[in-house]
Design an enzyme around this catalytic site. Structure first.
Site, PDB file in Angstrom:
ATOM      1  N   TRP A  95       0.850  -1.180   0.000  1.00  0.00           N
ATOM      2  CA  TRP A  95       0.000   0.000   0.000  1.00  0.00           C
ATOM      3  C   TRP A  95       0.890   1.236   0.000  1.00  0.00           C
ATOM      4  O   TRP A  95       2.039   1.191   0.429  1.00  0.00           O
ATOM      5  CB  TRP A  95      -0.945   0.008   1.194  1.00  0.00           C
ATOM      6  CG  TRP A  95      -0.289   0.069   2.561  1.00  0.00           C
ATOM      7  CD1 TRP A  95      -0.023  -0.984   3.379  1.00  0.00           C
ATOM      8  CD2 TRP A  95       0.150   1.243   3.256  1.00  0.00           C
ATOM      9  NE1 TRP A  95       0.565  -0.557   4.541  1.00  0.00           N
ATOM     10  CE2 TRP A  95       0.686   0.807   4.504  1.00  0.00           C
ATOM     11  CE3 TRP A  95       0.158   2.612   2.973  1.00  0.00           C
ATOM     12  CZ2 TRP A  95       1.221   1.685   5.446  1.00  0.00           C
ATOM     13  CZ3 TRP A  95       0.687   3.498   3.908  1.00  0.00           C
ATOM     14  CH2 TRP A  95       1.220   3.035   5.130  1.00  0.00           C
ATOM     15  N   GLU A 138       7.322   8.747  13.785  1.00  0.00           N
ATOM     16  CA  GLU A 138       7.560   8.048  12.520  1.00  0.00           C
ATOM     17  C   GLU A 138       8.411   8.879  11.566  1.00  0.00           C
ATOM     18  O   GLU A 138       9.226   8.337  10.806  1.00  0.00           O
ATOM     19  CB  GLU A 138       6.220   7.710  11.851  1.00  0.00           C
ATOM     20  CG  GLU A 138       5.314   6.776  12.639  1.00  0.00           C
ATOM     21  CD  GLU A 138       5.737   5.321  12.568  1.00  0.00           C
ATOM     22  OE1 GLU A 138       6.737   5.012  11.887  1.00  0.00           O
ATOM     23  OE2 GLU A 138       5.068   4.487  13.202  1.00  0.00           O
ATOM     24  N   GLU A 176       8.727   1.587   6.479  1.00  0.00           N
ATOM     25  CA  GLU A 176       8.381   2.488   7.574  1.00  0.00           C
ATOM     26  C   GLU A 176       8.174   3.922   7.084  1.00  0.00           C
ATOM     27  O   GLU A 176       7.378   4.670   7.654  1.00  0.00           O
ATOM     28  CB  GLU A 176       9.489   2.470   8.633  1.00  0.00           C
ATOM     29  CG  GLU A 176       9.576   1.199   9.450  1.00  0.00           C
ATOM     30  CD  GLU A 176       8.577   1.194  10.597  1.00  0.00           C
ATOM     31  OE1 GLU A 176       8.107   2.273  10.985  1.00  0.00           O
ATOM     32  OE2 GLU A 176       8.276   0.095  11.109  1.00  0.00           O
ATOM     33  N   HIS A 179       4.702   5.408   6.727  1.00  0.00           N
ATOM     34  CA  HIS A 179       3.864   5.697   7.891  1.00  0.00           C
ATOM     35  C   HIS A 179       3.841   7.190   8.204  1.00  0.00           C
ATOM     36  O   HIS A 179       2.772   7.782   8.369  1.00  0.00           O
ATOM     37  CB  HIS A 179       4.370   4.916   9.109  1.00  0.00           C
ATOM     38  CG  HIS A 179       4.426   3.442   8.898  1.00  0.00           C
ATOM     39  ND1 HIS A 179       5.044   2.579   9.782  1.00  0.00           N
ATOM     40  CD2 HIS A 179       3.936   2.663   7.891  1.00  0.00           C
ATOM     41  CE1 HIS A 179       4.936   1.347   9.333  1.00  0.00           C
ATOM     42  NE2 HIS A 179       4.270   1.370   8.184  1.00  0.00           N
ATOM     43  N   GLU A 229       8.868  -2.400  18.158  1.00  0.00           N
ATOM     44  CA  GLU A 229       7.894  -2.653  17.094  1.00  0.00           C
ATOM     45  C   GLU A 229       6.567  -3.150  17.660  1.00  0.00           C
ATOM     46  O   GLU A 229       5.501  -2.801  17.152  1.00  0.00           O
ATOM     47  CB  GLU A 229       8.454  -3.662  16.087  1.00  0.00           C
ATOM     48  CG  GLU A 229       9.625  -3.143  15.265  1.00  0.00           C
ATOM     49  CD  GLU A 229       9.212  -2.138  14.201  1.00  0.00           C
ATOM     50  OE1 GLU A 229       8.023  -1.777  14.109  1.00  0.00           O
ATOM     51  OE2 GLU A 229      10.100  -1.709  13.439  1.00  0.00           O
ATOM     52  N   THR A 232       4.802  -0.130  19.037  1.00  0.00           N
ATOM     53  CA  THR A 232       4.244   0.692  17.967  1.00  0.00           C
ATOM     54  C   THR A 232       2.997   0.051  17.367  1.00  0.00           C
ATOM     55  O   THR A 232       2.030   0.739  17.036  1.00  0.00           O
ATOM     56  CB  THR A 232       5.303   0.924  16.875  1.00  0.00           C
ATOM     57  OG1 THR A 232       6.503   1.389  17.475  1.00  0.00           O
ATOM     58  CG2 THR A 232       4.822   1.952  15.872  1.00  0.00           C
ATOM     59  N   ASP A 261       1.697  -3.251   9.418  1.00  0.00           N
ATOM     60  CA  ASP A 261       3.118  -3.195   9.067  1.00  0.00           C
ATOM     61  C   ASP A 261       3.984  -3.417  10.294  1.00  0.00           C
ATOM     62  O   ASP A 261       4.958  -4.174  10.276  1.00  0.00           O
ATOM     63  CB  ASP A 261       3.466  -1.823   8.465  1.00  0.00           C
ATOM     64  CG  ASP A 261       3.320  -1.791   6.957  1.00  0.00           C
ATOM     65  OD1 ASP A 261       2.881  -2.791   6.367  1.00  0.00           O
ATOM     66  OD2 ASP A 261       3.659  -0.743   6.368  1.00  0.00           O
ATOM     67  N   GLU A 262       3.663  -2.709  11.377  1.00  0.00           N
ATOM     68  CA  GLU A 262       4.463  -2.808  12.596  1.00  0.00           C
ATOM     69  C   GLU A 262       4.430  -4.232  13.144  1.00  0.00           C
ATOM     70  O   GLU A 262       5.437  -4.734  13.658  1.00  0.00           O
ATOM     71  CB  GLU A 262       3.952  -1.820  13.651  1.00  0.00           C
ATOM     72  CG  GLU A 262       3.911  -0.361  13.204  1.00  0.00           C
ATOM     73  CD  GLU A 262       5.287   0.262  12.996  1.00  0.00           C
ATOM     74  OE1 GLU A 262       6.298  -0.461  13.073  1.00  0.00           O
ATOM     75  OE2 GLU A 262       5.363   1.467  12.762  1.00  0.00           O
ATOM     76  N   HIS A 265       6.833  -6.305  11.121  1.00  0.00           N
ATOM     77  CA  HIS A 265       8.217  -5.987  11.482  1.00  0.00           C
ATOM     78  C   HIS A 265       8.565  -6.557  12.857  1.00  0.00           C
ATOM     79  O   HIS A 265       9.692  -7.019  13.082  1.00  0.00           O
ATOM     80  CB  HIS A 265       8.426  -4.469  11.471  1.00  0.00           C
ATOM     81  CG  HIS A 265       8.237  -3.860  10.125  1.00  0.00           C
ATOM     82  ND1 HIS A 265       7.960  -2.524   9.931  1.00  0.00           N
ATOM     83  CD2 HIS A 265       8.267  -4.415   8.883  1.00  0.00           C
ATOM     84  CE1 HIS A 265       7.844  -2.275   8.644  1.00  0.00           C
ATOM     85  NE2 HIS A 265       8.021  -3.411   7.987  1.00  0.00           N
TER      86      HIS A 265
END
Length: 396
Positions: A95, A138, A176, A179, A229, A232, A261-262, A265
């Site tokens: 995305w 971020e 990252e 974000h 992570e 977050t 995403d976090e 990760h």
């Protein structure tokens, strides 16, 4: 990235409520960077006042990992390629911020922006303070990539190194990067915040750097990133939940995609530490205890807007009150990692390793006793103005 929480007293010391006071660490021999030349100290102090007026210069420990340990990380190249790089997404399948924002090429762009602004009006100031703080954290991404490239044995030596460790660092940074871009553009379009003050805060934060106390040591650093992570992920997940509660589905959706995403990760970094526990359990247990004794200090700790020298604490306290990231979350993450890495089941450790194992396994119970005290202190907090919302005041 996530937050620091309000402080509380432990054993007659004032410490962050999510950790313990700094004690003697379990790590390898340390080397300190200190200056004994008065003129050099004066020059450093003058530079600090010019670019980082809100910070105090502190001694830092560097290159604490013994040289022989570097070979362990070099030996893991193939393992990283096969087990860690799989947690990255191809760019063409990822995305991008524009997927969630009004289309500037559309004839209905102005109407889309107006609709976004109308929905944003329904959300209270305290939520926007937390969203801004998350976004600023971020946006300090250059600092985080720099930090990873200080680590002995895994750094990107050329800036375009083909090693799996370096590929991970660059691709993780690229993922990252979206974000901060997404949250920044959303906040700009919302019309709810003072973007110039926010931009100043970002500049101050990147200029100030961060000090996670990892000592150029990847054992320490990957424990930090595993914790960070997950923190977050929790923070963005909760901002999504609150936005949904205000019936702002679009905002909830974009926060949810960042949280996903976090989470991905987090999985990668926890797998790295899990592997270290497998091949070098004693050193890894010592590193885990070392980081938890120091406290996991979140990357935006040096946040400053040119006015409020306690801005990071104030922002974090609002996040605690809203339930975005709390003292309980900190302890929950610690318990999760102890279980994830099967720390209680480790055997064959040295005396120092067993002491480290005992410390991290008992720490969650000690922290639970401090959570109530932190919550009571939060209820006594004053009203503080935030420049991000045009100096309007919020109750901490």
């Amino acid at each position: 990235m996530a937050l620091k929480l309000v402080s509380m007293s432990f054993q007659s010391q004032e410490v962050p409520c999510f950790g313990l006071p700094a004690m003697a660490s379990f790590g390898s021999p340390r080397f300190f960077m200190t200056s004994t030349v008065p003129s050099a100290n004066m020059k450093v102090e003058n530079l600090r006042k010019k670019f980082m007026p809100h910070l105090k210069v502190q001694d830092q420990i560097t290159h604490s990992m013994p040289p022989q340990k570097i070979e362990i990380f070099k030996s893991l190249d193939n393992w990283v390629e096969n087990n860690i790089l799989i947690h990255l997404k191809p760019v063409e399948k990822s995305w991008e911020p524009q997927d969630f924002l009004p289309d500037p090429t559309s004839d209905g762009f102005n109407e889309q922006v107006e609709e976004l602004r109308e929905r944003a009006k329904e959300i209270p100031d305290d939520y926007f303070v937390v969203l801004v703080g998350d976004m600023i954290t971020e946006e300090a991404l250059p600092t985080y990539q720099t930090m990873l490239n200080t680590l002995d044995g895994v750094r990107d030596e050329t800036g375009a190194s083909p090693t799996p460790w370096a590929i991970w660092t660059r691709a993780w940074t690229a993922e990252e990067n979206r974000h901060g871009d997404l949250l920044n553009k959303y906040l700009y379009l919302s019309g709810r915040v003072d973007m110039r003050q926010i931009e100043k805060t970002i500049q101050y934060l990147i200029g100030s750097g961060m000090d996670m106390k990892a000592e150029n040591n990847p054992y320490l650093a990957y424990i930090y990133t595993s914790f960070q992570e997950r923190a977050t992920f929790i923070s963005h997940k909760n901002t999504a939940k609150i936005a949904k509660g205000h019936e702002n589905i679009e905002l909830a959706r974009l926060c949810g995609f960042i949280a996903a995403d976090e989470k991905r990760h987090e999985t990668a970094y926890t797998k790295i530490v899990e592997k270290l526990f497998e091949i070098d359990p004693d050193e890894t247990a010592r590193a885990f205890a070392d980081m938890m004794r120091k406290n996991i200090t979140m990357p935006a700790q040096f946040m400053y807007d040119g006015q409020d020298e306690n801005l990071f604490n104030h922002f974090s306290t609002v996040a605690q009150r809203l339930g975005v990231y709390t003292t309980k979350d900190y302890t929950d993450i610690l318990e999760f990692l102890v279980d994830q890495w099967k720390v209680k089941e480790l055997t064959g450790l040295s005396a120092g390793g067993r002491k480290a194992q005992e410390f991290v396994c008992q720490l969650p119970q000690r922290l639970r006793k401090l959570e109530v005290r932190a919550q009571l202190r939060a209820k006594e907090a004053p009203n503080v103005k935030f420049s991000w919302i045009y100096d309007r005041k919020l109750k901490l």
